[in-house]
Design a protein around this motif. Structure first.
Motif, PDB file in Angstrom:
ATOM      1  N   PRO A 217       0.839  -1.205   0.000  1.00  0.00           N
ATOM      2  CA  PRO A 217       0.000   0.000   0.000  1.00  0.00           C
ATOM      3  C   PRO A 217       0.874   1.255   0.000  1.00  0.00           C
ATOM      4  CG  PRO A 217      -0.611  -1.503   1.784  1.00  0.00           C
ATOM      5  CD  PRO A 217       0.681  -1.988   1.242  1.00  0.00           C
ATOM      6  N   LEU A 218       0.333   2.338  -0.511  1.00  0.00           N
ATOM      7  CA  LEU A 218       1.076   3.594  -0.627  1.00  0.00           C
ATOM      8  C   LEU A 218       1.604   4.092   0.718  1.00  0.00           C
ATOM      9  CD1 LEU A 218       2.012   5.951  -2.385  1.00  0.00           C
ATOM     10  CD2 LEU A 218      -0.256   6.957  -2.142  1.00  0.00           C
ATOM     11  N   ALA A 219       0.853   3.851   1.789  1.00  0.00           N
ATOM     12  CA  ALA A 219       1.267   4.317   3.119  1.00  0.00           C
ATOM     13  C   ALA A 219       2.638   3.753   3.518  1.00  0.00           C
ATOM     14  CB  ALA A 219       0.224   3.919   4.158  1.00  0.00           C
ATOM     15  N   TYR A 220       3.003   2.584   2.979  1.00  0.00           N
ATOM     16  CA  TYR A 220       4.277   1.945   3.315  1.00  0.00           C
ATOM     17  C   TYR A 220       5.474   2.658   2.680  1.00  0.00           C
ATOM     18  CZ  TYR A 220       1.833  -2.206   5.147  1.00  0.00           C
ATOM     19  OH  TYR A 220       1.033  -3.068   5.862  1.00  0.00           O
ATOM     20  N   MET A 221       5.213   3.607   1.755  1.00  0.00           N
ATOM     21  CA  MET A 221       6.300   4.308   1.061  1.00  0.00           C
ATOM     22  C   MET A 221       6.864   5.475   1.885  1.00  0.00           C
ATOM     23  SD  MET A 221       6.613   2.659  -1.755  1.00  0.00           S
ATOM     24  CE  MET A 221       5.981   1.163  -0.996  1.00  0.00           C
ATOM     25  N   THR A 239      -5.374   9.147  -4.562  1.00  0.00           N
ATOM     26  CA  THR A 239      -4.407   9.738  -3.619  1.00  0.00           C
ATOM     27  C   THR A 239      -4.871  11.151  -3.257  1.00  0.00           C
ATOM     28  OG1 THR A 239      -3.067  10.703  -5.389  1.00  0.00           O
ATOM     29  CG2 THR A 239      -2.432   8.509  -4.618  1.00  0.00           C
ATOM     30  N   THR A 240      -4.450  11.619  -2.097  1.00  0.00           N
ATOM     31  CA  THR A 240      -4.644  13.027  -1.745  1.00  0.00           C
ATOM     32  C   THR A 240      -3.423  13.793  -2.265  1.00  0.00           C
ATOM     33  OG1 THR A 240      -3.493  12.792   0.362  1.00  0.00           O
ATOM     34  CG2 THR A 240      -5.888  12.382   0.361  1.00  0.00           C
ATOM     35  N   PRO A 241      -3.484  15.116  -2.380  1.00  0.00           N
ATOM     36  CA  PRO A 241      -2.296  15.874  -2.805  1.00  0.00           C
ATOM     37  C   PRO A 241      -1.082  15.610  -1.915  1.00  0.00           C
ATOM     38  CG  PRO A 241      -4.242  17.263  -2.950  1.00  0.00           C
ATOM     39  CD  PRO A 241      -4.682  15.980  -2.285  1.00  0.00           C
ATOM     40  N   ALA A 242      -1.303  15.456  -0.607  1.00  0.00           N
ATOM     41  CA  ALA A 242      -0.182  15.190   0.316  1.00  0.00           C
ATOM     42  C   ALA A 242       0.443  13.828   0.037  1.00  0.00           C
ATOM     43  CB  ALA A 242      -0.675  15.265   1.767  1.00  0.00           C
ATOM     44  N   GLN A 243      -0.396  12.816  -0.223  1.00  0.00           N
ATOM     45  CA  GLN A 243       0.119  11.474  -0.529  1.00  0.00           C
ATOM     46  C   GLN A 243       0.913  11.479  -1.834  1.00  0.00           C
ATOM     47  OE1 GLN A 243      -3.657   9.364  -0.446  1.00  0.00           O
ATOM     48  NE2 GLN A 243      -2.988   8.167   1.323  1.00  0.00           N
ATOM     49  N   MET A 244       0.390  12.176  -2.845  1.00  0.00           N
ATOM     50  CA  MET A 244       1.088  12.238  -4.132  1.00  0.00           C
ATOM     51  C   MET A 244       2.448  12.915  -3.982  1.00  0.00           C
ATOM     52  SD  MET A 244       1.152  11.507  -7.361  1.00  0.00           S
ATOM     53  CE  MET A 244      -0.501  11.193  -7.996  1.00  0.00           C
ATOM     54  N   LYS A 245       2.488  14.022  -3.244  1.00  0.00           N
ATOM     55  CA  LYS A 245       3.761  14.717  -3.021  1.00  0.00           C
ATOM     56  C   LYS A 245       4.728  13.812  -2.267  1.00  0.00           C
ATOM     57  CE  LYS A 245       5.801  18.838  -0.923  1.00  0.00           C
ATOM     58  NZ  LYS A 245       5.584  19.987  -0.027  1.00  0.00           N
ATOM     59  N   THR A 278      -4.120  17.509  -8.840  1.00  0.00           N
ATOM     60  CA  THR A 278      -3.150  18.532  -8.411  1.00  0.00           C
ATOM     61  C   THR A 278      -1.819  18.359  -9.144  1.00  0.00           C
ATOM     62  OG1 THR A 278      -4.195  18.561  -6.234  1.00  0.00           O
ATOM     63  CG2 THR A 278      -2.025  19.571  -6.394  1.00  0.00           C
ATOM     64  N   ALA A 279      -1.346  17.103  -9.246  1.00  0.00           N
ATOM     65  CA  ALA A 279      -0.059  16.829  -9.908  1.00  0.00           C
ATOM     66  C   ALA A 279      -0.079  17.275 -11.368  1.00  0.00           C
ATOM     67  CB  ALA A 279       0.263  15.339  -9.815  1.00  0.00           C
TER      68      ALA A 279
END
Length: 321
Positions: A217-221, A239-245, A278-279
């Protein structure tokens, strides 16, 4: 407008493949181009206007060439050849067929099937970060996976990292039994399926145990720096903008990143901005980052999927107006 007859040969042994079961492909060509096709022995008679008969002949020549190369002619091939004929670019199909990214464990070649997919694959080769954006069935994740596995086998990267945001698609999975991995696995299942198909279960498990292939999962990154890796972020619209960043700032030296997403299928809570949206605004002027937009014309699943995607696009368009 005058009607003409055009006659062409079809090589023996290719009729059934080109015409389809119960002449299904033949009927699609007749209906779309408003021609009549009469098949006798190894000869085709095409009756229609000069323009429509010429287009039908081009489509049949492309399908015959694909058949000669060992391809099974599908309805998607026929529909795509017809759409290219309207643009006067039918020969693009045989050009696409020349490029093989890799082969699945069963020996089936993986290759771009549309000009949109070809552009996507070319951009992945040329750029450090590529965003593949488009509807379901356009091969965004599968082609990215094939490119990653090819790079890994060629020792261009040391490992593959596949990740997705663990967002519930309108269903509450929090109370399902099992440990964290059991709850997260359903989100990652499509990535496992593609890996098994392209590289085989044994090879995947072996490389996974060595830490060379990671599906998480993305959280593990968070908090990691990813050097010499091929990283694929799937379902990026969730994803949220914070997760993408956070994700994009994990990238280290020697790495390549592919981000895939479908802006029409967001599962974020109402009012939450997508990190993918956002990206696209923030990164549009950076040379090393490429955005490839795939459309319903690039859908390579069952032809009905293409019709469904198109219907939803038209509905959304009318709703905005």
């Amino acid at each position: 407008m005058s009607v003409i007859e055009s006659i062409m040969d079809i090589p023996a042994g290719h009729e059934q493949n080109v015409f389809g079961q119960f002449d299904k492909n033949l009927k699609i060509i007749e209906k779309t181009l408003h021609v009549t096709v009469i098949a006798r022995d190894s000869e085709l008679k095409i009756i229609g206007t000069e323009v429509s008969a010429s287009r039908a002949k081009e489509v049949f020549n492309e399908l015959i060439e694909l058949s000669k190369r060992g391809n099974t002619i599908t309805e998607q091939n026929v529909n795509y050849a017809l759409s290219l004929s309207m643009e006067g670019n039918t020969s693009a199909m045989t050009e696409l067929d020349k490029e093989i990214i890799c082969r699945t464990i069963s020996g089936k070649p993986v290759k771009p099937k549309t000009t949109g997919q070809k552009k996507y694959v070319d951009e992945i080769r040329d750029k450090m970060i590529v965003f593949g954006i488009g509807p379901a069935g356009t091969g965004k994740t599968y082609l990215a996976m094939a490119m990653a596995i090819t790079a890994f086998k060629n020792n261009e990267v040391n490992r593959i990292i596949l990740t997705r945001p663990a967002i519930e698609a309108g269903e509450n999975l929090g109370f399902l039994p099992g440990d964290l991995q059991s709850k997260v696995d359903p989100y990652l299942r499509p990535l496992y399926d593609a890996l098994y198909q392209i590289m085989g279960a044994e090879s995947f498990i072996s490389n996974s145990e060595k830490g060379l292939i990671e599906v998480a999962p993305l959280a593990y990154m968070r908090g990691r720096t990813l050097d010499n890796a091929y990283i694929i972020l799937d379902e990026a619209q969730n994803t949220t903008p914070a997760q993408m960043k956070m994700f994009l700032t994990r990238i280290g030296f020697g790495s390549k990143v592919v981000v895939t997403g479908d802006l029409t299928q967001k599962d974020l809570p109402k009012g939450t901005v997508s990190g993918l949206d956002t990206a696209m605004k923030v990164l549009k002027n950076i040379d090393e980052v490429s955005f490839v937009q795939l459309t319903n014309q690039d859908v390579v699943r069952h032809p009905l999927v293409q019709k469904i995607v198109k219907a939803y696009e038209e509905y959304e368009k009318h709703k905005k107006n």
